[in-house]
Design an enzyme around this catalytic site. Structure first.
Site, PDB file in Angstrom:
ATOM      1  CE  LYS A  57      -8.632  -1.121  -3.716  1.00 21.02           C
ATOM      2  NZ  LYS A  57      -8.245  -0.191  -2.630  1.00 21.02           N
ATOM      3  CD  GLN A 101      -5.411   2.342  -2.453  1.00 18.47           C
ATOM      4  OE1 GLN A 101      -6.525   1.917  -2.741  1.00 18.47           O
ATOM      5  NE2 GLN A 101      -4.416   1.549  -2.119  1.00 18.47           N
ATOM      6  CG  ASP A 124     -10.106  -0.567   3.559  1.00 17.24           C
ATOM      7  OD1 ASP A 124     -10.102  -1.682   3.002  1.00 17.24           O
ATOM      8  OD2 ASP A 124      -9.296   0.332   3.267  1.00 17.24           O
TER       9      ASP A 124
END
Length: 302
Positions: A57, A101, A124
């Site tokens: 990422k 995460q 997200d």
């Protein structure tokens, strides 16, 4: 085998094109806003798979011309310390997107942590406000994997209005937001799962099948309506065969039988998977434009 190649939905190629568009728009944003768009990723613990994913990422964020802020915390980090970090990132004008995460170590409350993220920086798309905006059809940040799946569907099929779709799986990460996105495209949507009775018959009626149930090769080719489009979100590793250290990675769909019947299908790997990071970067750039009050043309990052 040419006909089979034409059936394959190449998520890797689409993601590459998406990242190229993101890079162009990231440069335009920097010129207008006087700063780069910024994405912060928080990793707690030392899970090897998560470390590789976070590193990828960060690398792609920089390659697209955005600022990457990495925060790696030890596995014994307290809830208070993690929440304090999120508070600082929420208040930091250089940070447009925040991703924590998952999964987190078991002593941390994931829901509390996710809810602490500002909805304006929730790349997200998992905060209650983000999910509420999606359900109401309001502008907001959408979970990456479902949005990536929708992009692949629209790229292959064009207008989805009126199509019968079945989503197999009801998770908050994929299944539920996928349903909302398909409803937003005026599909007729059925939600199915591992306990659905006569699941094969349910799947057989669908023009679009999105499999996100987490069971290797559960959906068989004989369940697929001839010509249907199949999006396989599953990523499962089978036990290793004799003489091999690692087992094959397969999806939730029995690919070899399904490709005989489907009109189009995503492979695993190489289908939906590559889209997730691409859409994450897309969400970060969309958030940057909104946070900075810089206009972004509709559809330019779809």
């Amino acid at each position: 085998m040419t006909e089979f190649n034409e059936k394959i939905i190449d998520g890797k190629a689409f993601a590459e094109g998406l990242r190229a568009r993101i890079a162009v728009q990231a440069a335009a944003f920097e010129a207008k806003a006087g700063r780069k768009a910024g994405l912060a990723v928080v990793l707690v613990g030392e899970d090897p798979a998560s470390q590789v994913y976070v590193a990828s990422k960060a690398k792609q964020t920089v390659e697209c011309g955005m600022e990457s802020f990495e925060h790696k915390l030890p596995a014994d980090t307290t809830q208070e310390t993690l929440l304090a970090l999120i508070d600082r990132l929420n208040a930091d004008d250089a940070v447009d997107g925040i991703l924590v995460q998952l999964p987190l170590p078991k002593h941390l409350d994931e829901q509390t942590v996710v809810e602490r993220i500002s909805p304006d920086k929730d790349v997200d798309g998992l905060t209650p406000i983000s999910t509420g905006r999606l359900a109401l059809g309001l502008p907001g940040l959408v979970p990456c994997t479902p949005l990536g799946s929708l992009m692949l569907l629209k790229d292959r099929l064009g207008n989805l209005s009126g199509k019968d779709a079945v989503v197999i799986g009801r998770s908050i990460l994929v299944g539920k937001p996928m349903v909302q996105l398909l409803l937003g495209e005026n599909c007729t949507v059925t939600v199915a799962h591992s306990r659905t009775q006569n699941l094969a018959d349910v799947v057989r009626r669908a023009d679009i099948v999105v499999a996100a149930v987490g069971r290797p090769e559960m959906i068989k080719g004989e369940w697929i309506k001839p010509g249907a489009t199949v999006i396989d979100v599953g990523i499962n590793r089978l036990p290793p065969e004799e003489g091999k250290k690692k087992g094959r990675i397969v999806g939730d769909v029995d690919y070899q039988s399904a490709i005989q019947v489907a009109g189009a299908i995503t492979p695993v790997p190489g289908g939906v998977g590559p889209m997730t990071i691409g859409v994450l970067l897309r969400n970060a750039l969309v958030a940057a434009h909104r946070n900075a009050g810089v206009e972004l043309a509709d559809g330019i990052l779809d």
